[in-house]
Write a protein that holds these residues in place. Structure first.
Motif: not given
Ligand SMILES: [Zn+2]
Length: 162
Positions: A15-20, A50-59
């Motif tokens: 899971t993405c460290p920024e958006c979870g 790869f993080c596909p969440t639109r609002e999340c700046p982490t790619v």
């Molecule tokens: Zn993310």
């Protein structure tokens, strides 16, 4: 056909460290091709996602590093808004707006058909051109479906073919 559409093995951190939210496995070659030089210099070992969440700046993120939009050489489709001049097919440089216009005027997209044919003939290079590291056909299909829904709901004869 294997190659551009296969996915790698699972990462330790999923899971993405920024958006979870869950990330999608991405091959190292994609990061090597699309990270800016200073970001590439920070690339650690291990599986990346790869993080596909639109609002999340982490790619991209891995066990010991993460990369944001500004670290990537090209704009990332999933992180942009519709109407932001998004590129949907990176291999053959097809804009979302082109596909939408085709669907709105004719109900179909010649560009989407062309991308599909080129992918089927093995000419795509998604793993080194598309930041998601996999084939764009899912995104193309989503754009076509969304444009069709818009066309059916909006009585806009001025936008139809002349
Ligand atoms: Zn993310």
């Amino acid at each position: 056909m294997e190659g551009c559409c296969t996915q790698g093995p699972g990462a330790l951190r999923s899971t993405c460290p920024e958006c979870g939210r869950p990330g999608r496995p991405v091959d190292r070659v994609t990061l090597e091709a699309l990270l800016r030089p200073d970001a590439l210099a920070r690339l650690e070992a291990g599986d990346h996602r790869f993080c596909p969440t639109r609002e999340c700046p982490t790619v991209y993120f891995g066990p010991g590093d993460s990369f944001r939009r500004e670290d990537v050489l090209v704009p990332v489709f999933q992180k942009q808004l519709e109407g932001d001049g998004r590129t949907v097919c990176y291999c053959f440089d097809v804009a979302e707006a082109t596909i939408r216009r085709e669907v709105v005027t004719s109900g179909d997209s010649a560009s989407a058909d062309r991308i599909r044919a080129l992918v089927q003939s093995g000419r795509c290079a998604c793993e080194v051109r598309n930041p998601q590291g996999t084939c764009c056909l899912g995104n193309v299909a989503m754009v076509v479906a969304s444009a069709r829904a818009w066309r059916e709901s909006a009585p806009a004869p001025s936008l139809r073919a002349t």
